[in-house]
Design a protein around this motif. Structure first.
Motif, short mmCIF file in Angstrom:
data_model
loop_
_atom_site.label_atom_id
_atom_site.label_comp_id
_atom_site.label_asym_id
_atom_site.label_seq_id
_atom_site.Cartn_x
_atom_site.Cartn_y
_atom_site.Cartn_z
N LEU A 265 0.82 -1.22 0.00
CA LEU A 265 0.00 0.00 0.00
C LEU A 265 0.85 1.27 0.00
CD1 LEU A 265 -2.90 -1.02 2.40
CD2 LEU A 265 -3.12 -0.43 -0.01
N GLN A 266 2.14 1.12 0.28
CA GLN A 266 3.04 2.28 0.19
C GLN A 266 2.95 2.91 -1.20
OE1 GLN A 266 4.80 3.77 2.48
NE2 GLN A 266 4.89 2.28 4.14
N GLY A 267 2.64 2.06 -2.19
CA GLY A 267 2.55 2.54 -3.56
C GLY A 267 1.16 3.03 -3.95
N ALA A 268 0.24 3.12 -3.01
CA ALA A 268 -1.14 3.54 -3.32
C ALA A 268 -1.15 4.99 -3.78
CB ALA A 268 -2.03 3.36 -2.09
N GLN A 269 -2.07 5.29 -4.70
CA GLN A 269 -2.16 6.63 -5.28
C GLN A 269 -3.49 7.28 -4.98
OE1 GLN A 269 0.26 7.89 -7.76
NE2 GLN A 269 1.49 6.31 -6.81
N ASP A 270 -3.59 8.59 -5.25
CA ASP A 270 -4.87 9.32 -5.23
C ASP A 270 -5.67 9.07 -3.97
OD1 ASP A 270 -5.33 8.42 -8.70
OD2 ASP A 270 -4.23 10.09 -7.82
N ILE A 271 -5.06 9.33 -2.83
CA ILE A 271 -5.74 9.02 -1.57
C ILE A 271 -6.74 10.11 -1.21
CG2 ILE A 271 -5.39 8.59 0.89
CD1 ILE A 271 -2.69 7.36 0.16
N GLU A 272 -7.99 9.68 -0.96
CA GLU A 272 -9.06 10.59 -0.54
C GLU A 272 -9.42 10.26 0.89
OE1 GLU A 272 -12.20 9.88 -3.68
OE2 GLU A 272 -13.20 11.26 -2.29
N VAL A 273 -9.71 11.28 1.69
CA VAL A 273 -10.06 11.02 3.10
C VAL A 273 -11.54 11.28 3.30
CG1 VAL A 273 -9.46 11.51 5.49
CG2 VAL A 273 -7.78 11.91 3.68
N LYS A 274 -12.22 10.37 4.02
CA LYS A 274 -13.65 10.57 4.27
C LYS A 274 -13.97 10.29 5.72
CE LYS A 274 -15.92 10.05 0.00
NZ LYS A 274 -17.12 9.51 -0.58
N VAL A 275 -15.03 10.90 6.19
CA VAL A 275 -15.45 10.71 7.58
C VAL A 275 -16.93 10.41 7.62
CG1 VAL A 275 -15.65 11.80 9.85
CG2 VAL A 275 -13.71 12.37 8.37
N GLY A 276 -17.32 9.45 8.47
CA GLY A 276 -18.74 9.16 8.68
C GLY A 276 -19.01 8.91 10.14
N LEU A 277 -20.24 9.13 10.54
CA LEU A 277 -20.61 8.90 11.93
C LEU A 277 -21.47 7.64 11.99
CD1 LEU A 277 -21.59 12.58 12.85
CD2 LEU A 277 -19.33 11.48 13.00
N ARG A 278 -20.92 6.59 12.58
CA ARG A 278 -21.69 5.35 12.68
C ARG A 278 -22.84 5.58 13.66
NH1 ARG A 278 -16.36 4.19 13.34
NH2 ARG A 278 -15.32 2.72 11.94
#
Lengths: 341, 348
Positions: A265-278
């Motif tokens: 996963l070190q090579g993973a690209q285009d990282i998006e961050v998301k948040v949700g409330l369970r």
């Protein structure tokens, strides 16, 4: 009552699947979905949609198992049909690994997922920090595709969907005969349920198409879930936090923990961050209620509080809620109704 | 000590790397050269999906089973290295399907988590009543060959884009040892009636929801003549063609239809997959891999050829074990020529 008018509040996986079940069990109903958010802006859109059940402390296990089984069976059939790619449903195999052997080596759902077995020593070598593991094959519901597909199925039945923020269920009593409350975290405000609390979850969605397996740490905190186009990396569990803003420190921490499970996963690209409330609760509230105000009655069916396990049990709770809607209709029509749990 | 490798597919490049890694420190005069008429992405190895999986039966050829195991273990060791992504290396699980019970394969303990399929899993595949599930590896030629090429170039290995017409041609230039990794065209260098093309054709599609390989087997029609689906990192390969003796590298419309129809029957969601390419190639099929030395007399000189070809449809699966074996043969040549542990002397 020729054509009962049913309002479903909430358009996440619970609202949409419940609405769809109602159209199936009660074809004469007119169903309307009302929500302030639709895909891709619901809590469900943040979730990975993996069918690995969460255990609710106060719901009897047999009931949770029934919900999961019904959901798994329903999605299994779609996964092997030409609709699978549009619906975002696919099989995925992988491992749940534990740093110390869990008390319960056979979870209640082990005979519902496919090919469940303990991991071999050779397989565990891939996870040097973990002592024990389970290998199995399960299903994943990718969002937005799954929600969009549910919306499409609903429209085909004639159901309508409107963007509308409902602040009080009574707002709806003049237009609708029955209200179904699938508001998720919104039920805290909507019906004042103090037993409902948020558990904030932050996730990363990354492009890493060579990752073909899921990996989940048995503590539930770290997971790698490959979807159709992106891999969901998680996560966090912050009880009582209402913040929807991504936290950079948490992002770094999630990435590091996931890379230690899956170094590539070190090579993973285009990282998006998301948040949700369970929308968390000790037990999922699937329940009928008749609200009463100045002599006016409003039948309500609740279906919320699925916390971390919404996708895993969605279809099971949706069909139970639809059944309760049927009971409400019978009651309105004056037939005797059986008291339901 | 000039060594020429003929062929720049997975066999040629890995043999070159293995030999250079093991001997460049011991033989200061070692000069390694790679000759090929096709380089990546135009080799047979580039067309292969890249799944590590031997044939169902090794026909008692334990040597090949050992080479398969060496390759798997070698690749597994690289799985967590930073190079894995660049190599095109990753884990993949999936299904082998049969219409009747079959004995377990020679590789059941080489792969991870090998087991029989449960009845519920078999429900996914109507028409198949028996099968296996296991975790194996993918090594995509499109990535692995460039990675090997880069490693070799870093080590000073020279590449020559030319079709070698004979071993003599190279010996006449002063090459001491030739590594014949010419795959399908080995017959052009030295006739070998046992080497025959096993023509394959594949369709490349976009189906990123497919996370497992699915390989069906029809014991009557033989290996790879039954549909298979192998998801890669960028596209999914659909195949199921093995035509022994067919030299055509043209895509056949009939084969395309057969692959498409049979794979969509096997996995209905594929009906919505978008086709993005197709390819035909010739598996260099032989009853067994030819991996041996041959001494060639040229006047009063003795030249050596190490043959390493005939890997059929399992080249990627077996490549490293064969590269190591070829390196051992090279070592014995060095011993005989007393090139090992001796200072650079007059050239042979």
């Amino acid at each position: 009552m020729a054509s009962p008018k049913v309002a479903v509040v909430g358009a996440g996986v619970i609202g949409l699947s419940t609405a769809l079940c109602i159209t199936e069990t009660c074809p004469s109903c007119s169903v309307t979905v009302l929500s302030d958010q639709f895909s891709p802006n619901t809590t469900s859109d943040v979730a990975a949609g993996m069918l690995i059940p969460h255990t609710y402390p106060e719901t009897p296990i047999h009931r949770q198992k029934q919900w999961f089984k019904e959901t798994f069976t329903y999605l299994f059939a779609i996964s092997n049909s030409p609709e699978a790619s549009e619906a975002g449903i696919h099989l995925v195999s992988g491992w749940q690994v534990f740093k110390s052997t869990p008390k319960e080596e056979l979870p209640f759902w082990s005979d519902i997922v496919l090919g469940f077995r303990p991991m071999s020593q050779a397989e565990l070598r891939k996870f040097p920090q973990h002592r024990f593991g389970q290998a199995f094959t399960t299903l994943k519901c990718d969002c937005p595709p799954y929600l969009l597909w549910l919306e499409k199925r609903l429209k085909a039945t004639g159901a309508q969907m409107f963007t509308r923020k409902v602040t009080d269920l009574w707002e709806l009593h003049s237009e609708y005969d029955i209200v179904v409350n699938c508001a998720g975290m919104g039920a805290h405000q909507l019906v004042g349920d103090q037993q409902l609390f948020p558990v904030r979850g932050q996730v990363l969605k990354a492009h890493a198409p060579w990752v073909k397996h899921f990996i989940r740490d048995g503590d539930g905190l770290t997971y790698v879930y490959p979807g159709i186009h992106r891999v969901t990396l998680g996560g966090s569990r912050e009880k009582g936090s209402w913040s929807l803003s991504p936290d950079p420190g948490t992002t770094r921490d999630i990435f590091d923990r996931c890379c230690s499970l899956e170094p590539s996963l070190q090579g993973a690209q285009d990282i998006e961050v998301k948040v949700g409330l369970r929308p968390s609760r000790q037990c999922v509230r699937v329940q009928r209620e008749v609200l009463s105000q100045e002599g006016v009655k409003l039948p309500v069916v609740h279906n919320y509080g699925h916390g971390a396990g919404g996708f895993s049990v969605h279809r099971g709770t949706a069909s139970e809620a639809a059944h309760l809607v049927g009971e409400c209709i019978s009651a309105l029509q004056g037939s005797s109704s059986r008291a339901k749990l | 000590m000039r060594v020429a490798v003929i062929g720049a597919g997975v066999i040629g490049l890995s043999s070159a790397l293995c030999i250079h890694e093991q001997f460049h420190g011991l033989v200061p005069s070692l000069e390694l050269e790679v000759y090929a008429d096709h380089f990546t992405p135009h080799t047979t190895s580039d067309g292969a999906a890249g799944l590590w999986q031997p044939y169902l039966s090794d026909h008692g050829n334990l040597q090949e089973t050992l080479w398969n195991k060496e390759t798997f273990d070698y690749l597994l060791g690289h799985l967590h290295s930073p190079a894995a992504k660049e190599m095109g290396l990753f884990l993949i699980s999936g299904y082998n399907l049969f219409t009747e019970p079959v004995p377990d394969p020679s590789w059941k303990n080489i792969v991870l988590g090998f087991r029989n399929l449960t009845p519920k899993e078999l429900e996914l595949f109507p028409g198949y009543s028996y099968g296996w599930f296991n975790t194996a590896l993918m090594l995509e030629g499109r990535s692995y060959l460039p990675w090997l090429t880069n490693r070799l170039m870093q080590r000073g290995v020279k590449f020559f884009h030319k079709k070698v017409e004979s071993f003599q041609e190279l010996f006449a230039q002063g090459v001491d040892v030739v590594l014949n990794c010419s795959g399908m065209r080995s017959g052009d260098l030295q006739p070998d009636p046992e080497l025959q093309p096993g023509r394959g054709q594949i369709i490349k599609v976009l189906a990123p929801w497919v996370k497992h390989f699915i390989i069906t087997h029809d014991l009557k029609s033989g290996i790879y003549n039954s549909p298979y689906i192998i998801p890669g990192s960028e596209f999914t390969v659909l195949g199921g063609i093995y035509q022994h003796g067919n030299w055509s590298e043209e895509n056949s419309a009939k084969d395309r239809k057969s692959i498409w129809d049979s794979c969509c029957r096997l996995l209905p969601p594929l009906q919505k997959a978008k086709m993005v390419g197709e390819w035909s190639g010739l598996r260099p099929a032989r009853p067994s891999v030819r991996l041996e030395r041959e001494s060639v007399r040229l006047g009063n000189l003795q030249a050596e050829v190490i043959h390493n070809y005939g890997h059929g449809g399992f080249g990627i699966t077996i490549h490293w074990g064969c590269a190591m074996a070829a390196a051992r043969l090279f070592g014995s040549i060095l011993q005989e020529k007393k090139q090992l542990a001796s200072p650079p002397g007059p050239r042979l």
